[in-house]
Design an enzyme around this catalytic site. Structure first.
Site, PDB file in Angstrom:
ATOM      1  N   ASP A 108       0.846  -1.189   0.000  1.00  0.00           N
ATOM      2  CA  ASP A 108       0.000   0.000   0.000  1.00  0.00           C
ATOM      3  C   ASP A 108       0.885   1.245   0.000  1.00  0.00           C
ATOM      4  O   ASP A 108       2.050   1.206   0.408  1.00  0.00           O
ATOM      5  CB  ASP A 108      -0.948   0.011   1.196  1.00  0.00           C
ATOM      6  CG  ASP A 108      -0.233   0.212   2.522  1.00  0.00           C
ATOM      7  OD1 ASP A 108       0.632  -0.620   2.842  1.00  0.00           O
ATOM      8  OD2 ASP A 108      -0.521   1.196   3.232  1.00  0.00           O
ATOM      9  N   GLU A 110      -0.150  -0.369   5.827  1.00  0.00           N
ATOM     10  CA  GLU A 110       0.865   0.235   6.693  1.00  0.00           C
ATOM     11  C   GLU A 110       0.746   1.746   6.727  1.00  0.00           C
ATOM     12  O   GLU A 110       0.876   2.376   7.784  1.00  0.00           O
ATOM     13  CB  GLU A 110       2.262  -0.187   6.222  1.00  0.00           C
ATOM     14  CG  GLU A 110       3.379   0.148   7.207  1.00  0.00           C
ATOM     15  CD  GLU A 110       3.918   1.561   7.069  1.00  0.00           C
ATOM     16  OE1 GLU A 110       4.552   2.051   8.020  1.00  0.00           O
ATOM     17  OE2 GLU A 110       3.705   2.175   5.995  1.00  0.00           O
TER      18      GLU A 110
END
Length: 454
Positions: free
Chosen positions: A92, A156
């Site tokens: 991500d 994250e």
């Protein structure tokens, strides 16, 4: 870089690495469905899973985590009796911010001036490619000498804790002798660095309400309480005149005793405008690695274009507080929340919502794995000794892993050196750093396996 069979193999694989990173960067994998479709993250997770299967990993799984994101897991068994190493990255990415400010499209990997530009190129899609390169080089050199687990996180950057909660619910999944977190970076290009400390963080969303609705500033201004002005006054209470963070009860006087960060270098790295002073006091390293830092990362209020002469009834902000090692992020959240309530003026109504939190981290740099990494760095960076630095950012998973596996050694390396401009527009990665760190990681795995054999 020293010429070794591993180095030669990695060099030959760099065109393939660039093509793969381009494919991975193309996914608009921001883990916030309010900004980008969830399908972009799902597609990126599927790509990572396919890449692991292609490298011979078994037990490959796309795992649904409690925050709604997906992480990808795989296991590559090593020789009998070999230690287990967990390799971490995340797919991500941060939002691209103002896409018009990018010189080239943020989700299209583009080479310019010797660097590869694209969102996630360094943070941290490039970290996953680094792991792949290291493993491929070892297989070409005779085999991977350890058992390897790979975990690639999907949220994250949002700090919503999906993988942390999943790991706590499945404690055997990520158990390993050593953990390599591929999500930090060298102090600068060409200087091999491991990160010894990370600041934690708490993120709060604050809303202030003062009126039932906006009212005319000519008719009511001067007596009607302005929610935006109240918010500005609240936010100003979190800083001293020199810009230091001043949240009630949060100590801000610790000192950093490791690698120095010259002010001139910091100004260049942070692209501070000429004549503009840095905020805070004492050394730069003290300020960014050892002390708390509050940042207003967003404000909801009327834009200048189209603004009307009104007293604002409501205003909202998102606040990030970086929490240094030695402090507890949960306690910092309580203190920041209390500060907000205490310093909101005029009896305005205030609500606080927590949207993210992660604990700070301090590594044990005396462990045997660090010796193996130092030796590997000498091969990848001839003439340079491995340095130890802090990082002002947060990787909440580190503390979860340290708590779950207290005997495991945790090392933090990666591609996010200052020129990478992670989280900003025009993020990029140095292909030379990708190559050298892949070589270093491969040699680390060789050294570590050898050290465990005695």
């Amino acid at each position: 870089m020293s010429v070794t069979p591993i180095a030669e193999t990695v060099a030959s694989l760099m065109p393939r690495a660039r093509a793969e990173l381009a494919e991975l960067v193309a996914f608009r994998s921001v883990a916030d469905p309010a900004q980008f479709p969830r399908s972009e993250c799902e597609a990126a997770a599927a790509w990572v899973a396919d890449a692991l299967r292609a490298e011979g990993f078994g037990d490959v799984a796309v795992l649904d985590t409690p925050d709604g994101s997906q992480c990808v897991y795989g296991l590559l068994p090593g020789p009998e009796g070999a230690p287990t190493v967990l390799l971490y990255a995340h797919y991500d990415v941060q939002p691209p911010l103002d896409e018009s400010a990018w010189v080239t499209p943020p989700f299209e990997l583009t080479e310019r001036d010797g660097r590869w530009y694209g969102r996630g190129a360094a943070d941290c899609k490039g970290g996953f490619v680094m792991h792949l390169l290291a493993l491929r080089a070892l297989k070409a050199a005779g085999g991977v000498p350890v058992s390897v687990k790979v975990i690639v996180e999907g949220s994250e950057e949002q700090g919503t804790g999906g993988l942390e909660r999943y790991a706590e619910q499945h404690p055997q999944l990520l158990a390993a002798d050593t953990i390599v977190i591929g999500d930090t970076g060298n102090f600068r290009v060409g200087l091999p660095t491991v990160t010894a400390t990370l600041r934690g963080m708490t993120m709060l969303r604050v809303q202030i309400d003062t009126l039932e609705g906006n009212v005319h500033s000519g008719q009511f201004g001067g007596a009607a309480p302005d929610a935006l002005a109240a918010l500005i006054q609240l936010l100003a209470s979190m800083r001293a005149p020199d810009g230091s963070t001043t949240v009630d009860g949060v100590a801000a006087d610790a000192e950093w005793d490791g690698l120095d960060y010259p002010e001139a270098d910091f100004r260049k790295d942070a692209k501070v405008l000429d004549g503009v002073e840095l905020i805070g006091h004492d050394t730069v390293a003290d300020r960014i690695w050892a002390r708390p830092a509050v940042t207003v990362i967003g404000i909801d209020c009327p834009p200048v274009v189209g603004a009307t002469p009104s007293v604002q009834a409501s205003a909202r902000a998102q606040i990030s507080l970086r929490v240094p090692p030695g402090h507890d992020a949960t306690e910092a959240t309580k203190l920041l929340t209390a500060h907000i309530h205490t310093h909101t003026p005029w009896g305005a109504r205030v609500s606080v919502e927590q949207v993210g939190q992660g604990q700070p981290f301090r590594a044990d740099t005396t462990s045997p794995a660090y010796t193996s990494m130092a030796e590997a760095m000498r091969v990848a960076y001839p003439g340079e000794e491995m340095q130890t630095a802090g990082m002002g950012g947060s990787i909440p998973l580190c503390n979860t892993l340290a708590a779950l596996y207290p005997e495991a050694e945790i090392l933090l390396i990666g591609l996010s050196e200052p020129e990478a401009q992670i989280h900003a527009v025009n993020e990029s990665v140095s292909p030379e750093e990708l190559e050298r760190l892949s070589v270093a990681e491969a040699h680390f795995l060789l050294n570590y396996a050898r050290s465990k054999r005695g």
